[in-house]
Design an enzyme around this catalytic site. Structure first.
Site, PDB file in Angstrom:
ATOM      1  N   GLU A   1     -14.286   8.295   3.282  1.00 24.78           N
ATOM      2  CA  GLU A   1     -15.045   8.321   3.874  1.00 24.78           C
ATOM      3  C   GLU A   1     -15.620   7.489   5.140  1.00 24.78           C
ATOM      4  O   GLU A   1     -15.945   6.424   4.184  1.00 24.78           O
ATOM      5  CB  GLU A   1     -16.032   8.106   2.550  1.00 24.78           C
TER       6      GLU A   1
ATOM      7  N   ASP B   1     -17.298   5.441  -1.823  1.00 22.88           N
ATOM      8  CA  ASP B   1     -18.114   4.475  -2.287  1.00 22.88           C
ATOM      9  C   ASP B   1     -18.362   5.065  -3.778  1.00 22.88           C
ATOM     10  O   ASP B   1     -18.315   6.421  -4.202  1.00 22.88           O
ATOM     11  CB  ASP B   1     -19.417   4.582  -1.658  1.00 22.88           C
TER      12      ASP B   1
ATOM     13  N   ASP C   1     -21.083   5.600  -5.324  1.00 27.99           N
ATOM     14  CA  ASP C   1     -22.277   6.447  -5.513  1.00 27.99           C
ATOM     15  C   ASP C   1     -21.809   7.702  -5.889  1.00 27.99           C
ATOM     16  O   ASP C   1     -21.079   8.243  -5.745  1.00 27.99           O
ATOM     17  CB  ASP C   1     -22.705   5.439  -4.842  1.00 27.99           C
TER      18      ASP C   1
ATOM     19  N   ASP D   1     -23.259   9.785  -3.612  1.00 25.91           N
ATOM     20  CA  ASP D   1     -22.809  10.611  -2.735  1.00 25.91           C
ATOM     21  C   ASP D   1     -21.484  10.662  -2.457  1.00 25.91           C
ATOM     22  O   ASP D   1     -20.400  11.495  -2.546  1.00 25.91           O
ATOM     23  CB  ASP D   1     -22.511   9.438  -1.529  1.00 25.91           C
TER      24      ASP D   1
END
Ligand code: TTJ
Length: 646
Positions: free
Chosen positions: A434, A507, A509, A511
């Protein structure tokens, strides 16, 4: 040998018993042959085998409620309010019918008659197999004011059927409690959610039946009741719940022909997928077969005839293809017949030719009538199909163009790909990363020989919400397709796969989880074989870095953080850093924590193939437009991808 202490003087009784015991011994010797496997899947199969009997009774019209209870010690109780398994002597065996049901292999379905036997599916091996694979099993039958009971241990009856009590004169039914044999199953812990899915599906497929699932295990107490008056009609509504329906009512056809009972329910939505699920005697047929072929033929024929007759399609225009009509359609086809023939490698494809004709003629006739009666709905579907036809044409041209280009120029890999030098796919991995910045660190960190890096910019296209032409035009998706080397759709060829590990690295998280899900959605819809054959993985970056006295630890979740802190002591010398993204790590840290095959954690993505409809629902719920179902779904599922048992 039978260890029972019965004093039955009938010599034949003993003789029969010996033969019977040999039968069930075979099941214990090769359990896999009877229930597919001795994994958790086989364990849950035991419950389905028992419940199928009650569903048969419901289909025959004598039972409307089934209760399934997970008891403590991982026993399961199944109760129904049917007529009760017959307690009278079966002449051929010289034993009470109920004893034959539980101790003779393949005895299931021989009694009664009428209705459609669910048994006879992929396994459909019956109650005796469950009995053979249980430490013990107890059956109770409520009949004419009496309660009959028999107990078995590892398939052997412990005493002849006896009356153990009284009940209300009008109460009838059967109750079975069994304890799976821990020396046969790898694991004897039942999963409430697995049973829940199958019970829900059963209830959808048998309209009007009430199935209650209860978990009584300490700390796990919960229950749920499934009852669908509309049957598969409600199944379609359920599958479409996170999408916008193109018209209000689910289209429903029902009928019987040549011994085949046919039900079909369908509704179009604003997506572009064909989500058709077919069943035979309540068993899913992932490979389709004659019933599905009959349905598709009827659908294509009927819509083309309607479009022509109503001048929606001019005489000189290309007919709508089946695919065009099925774009954005959710459908359930359920047929019931007494002797299903299963074909194909996995025996999951219906072969009976009479099913083709039955589905075709019932759907053609009733759908034609429906379209005449509902011109607005008919027009909406035809117009959506025409759009699909145009998009498909555009996508084909785009694909032909790339095909010609690659033929002329050779396969040029995407510019952003940092490929590895080793050319043996078995040794090679590709990290889909990403963001360009994390991509940069990964390129520095990687082991060049075997690790390739493909950075993706931002969020990738949501393939649940885009038509084919747009999907094929998307740069990120094109880059992945060319990097993988397999091609797509009819061109897909897994032997051309350039990396045997496709690793999604995002990541840790919300997102990042969303991007992973978008990626998995793309792979699941367009290259499901990659997932099925175990080539897809999720990288697991750490959540925390802990430093103390120049030493460093990484924690991948909160539990691990706590463990490390307890070990090194919780004092002021600890420096704890919470990583918000891959970008916060330098390339060395990224290598050490997430990419180094020696130290990293990789999670393989797998598909639990017990219920394709639930997996599809998971993706459309997560990826669809409607906020409410998605919020409910995420709240109900701690993990962001249910069924993707990563
Ligand atoms: C068969 O035809 C005569 C009347 O009884 C019919 C029958 O066997 N019904 C029946 C069987 N209802 N429920 C069962 C059953 C339920 C459980 C939980 C387990 C088994 C093996 C059978």
């Amino acid at each position: 040998m039978n260890t029972d202490n019965n004093t039955n003087t009938n010599a034949e009784y003993g003789a029969d018993q010996i033969q019977i015991l040999e039968g069930l011994e075979a099941v214990r010797k090769r359990p896999g042959m009877y229930i597919g496997s001795t994994s958790s899947r086989g364990l849950h199969h035991l419950v389905y085998e028992i419940v199928d009997n009650s569903v048969d009774e419901a289909l025959a019209g004598y039972c409307d409620t089934i209760e399934v209870t997970i008891l403590k010690d991982n026993c399961v109780k199944v109760t129904d309010n049917g007529r009760g398994i017959p307690v009278g002597i079966n002449q051929k065996a010289g034993l009470p019918a109920v004893e034959v049901v539980f101790t003779v292999l393949h005895a299931g379905g021989k009694f009664g008659g009428g209705g459609y036997k669910v048994s006879g599916g992929l396994h459909g091996v019956g109650a005796s197999v469950v009995n053979a694979l249980s430490n013990w099993l107890e059956v109770e039958i409520f009949h004419e004011g009496k309660v009959y009971k028999q107990r078995y241990e590892r398939g052997n009856s412990m005493y002849p059927l006896k009356v153990v009590g009284e009940c209300e004169e009008d109460k009838t039914g059967t109750q079975v409690v069994f304890s799976p044999d821990g020396s046969i199953f790898e694991d004897t812990v039942f999963d409430y959610n697995v049973l829940k899915q199958r019970m829900r599906e059963m209830a959808f497929l048998t309209k009007g039946i009430r199935i209650r699932l209860i978990d009584e295990r300490e700390g796990l107490e919960q229950e749920k009741e499934f009852y669908y008056e509309g049957g598969i009609k409600e199944f379609v509504t359920y599958l479409n719940k996170s999408k916008e329906a193109l018209y209000e009512n689910v289209i429903y056809c029902e009928g019987e022909k040549d011994g085949v009972y046919v039900e079909v329910a369908l509704q179009h939505n604003d997506s572009y997928n064909d989500a058709t699920y077919s069943f035979v005697n309540n068993i899913t047929t992932p490979e389709g077969g004659t019933h599905l072929a009959g349905f598709r033929n009827a659908l294509t024929k009927t819509f083309n005839a309607y479009a022509k007759n109503n001048k929606i399609l001019k005489d000189n225009e290309t007919a709508l293809s089946g695919e065009d009509i099925r774009e954005g359609m959710t459908a359930v086809i359920s047929v019931k017949l007494s002797e299903p023939q299963f074909e194909g490698q996995t025996k999951q494809k219906l072969g009976n030719s009479e099913a083709r004709g039955a589905v075709d003629s019932i759907v053609s006739e009733q759908l034609t009538y429906f379209l005449e009666q509902n011109p607005a709905v008919a027009k909406a579907i035809c117009e959506k199909s025409l759009l699909a036809q145009r998009a498909r044409e555009a996508a084909r041209k785009a694909r032909d163009l790339t095909r010609r280009k690659t033929a002329l120029e050779g396969t040029s890999l995407p510019g952003k790909l940092a490929d590895c030098s080793d050319k043996d796919p078995k040794n090679c991995e590709i990290f889909i990363v990403e963001g360009d910045s994390a991509g940069g660190s990964a390129k520095t960190a990687r082991s060049r020989a075997t690790q390739a890096i493909l950075p993706l910019r931002g969020k990738i296209l949501n393939v649940e919400k885009a038509r084919l032409d747009k999907i094929y035009g998307n740069a990120e998706i094109k880059a992945m397709i060319t990097a993988f080397g397999t091609g797509i759709h009819e061109d897909f060829d897994i032997s051309k796969l350039r990396y045997h590990k496709i690793i999604i690295m995002t990541d840790a998280d919300v997102d990042g989880a969303h991007i992973s899900t978008l990626m998995l959605t793309f792979l699941y819809r367009f290259m499901p074989e990659l997932i099925r054959q175990g080539y897809v993985y999720l990288a697991k970056p750490p959540l925390y870095k802990i430093e103390k006295n120049k030493k460093v630890w990484y924690a991948y979740d909160d539990i691990e953080l706590n463990n490390i802190l307890s070990e090194i002591g919780r004092d002021g010398n600890n420096k704890i850093q919470r990583y918000k993204g891959l970008g916060e790590m330098d390339s060395e840290q990224l290598w050490e924590t997430t990419m180094d095959p020696e130290t990293r954690i990789l999670e393989r993505v797998t598909i639990d193939d017990t219920s394709t409809s639930e997996i599809d629902l998971t993706f459309t719920t997560l990826m669809g437009d409607k906020v409410e179902p998605r919020r409910e779904f995420i709240e109900a599922n701690a993990q962001y991808v249910q069924n993707l048992d990563v």
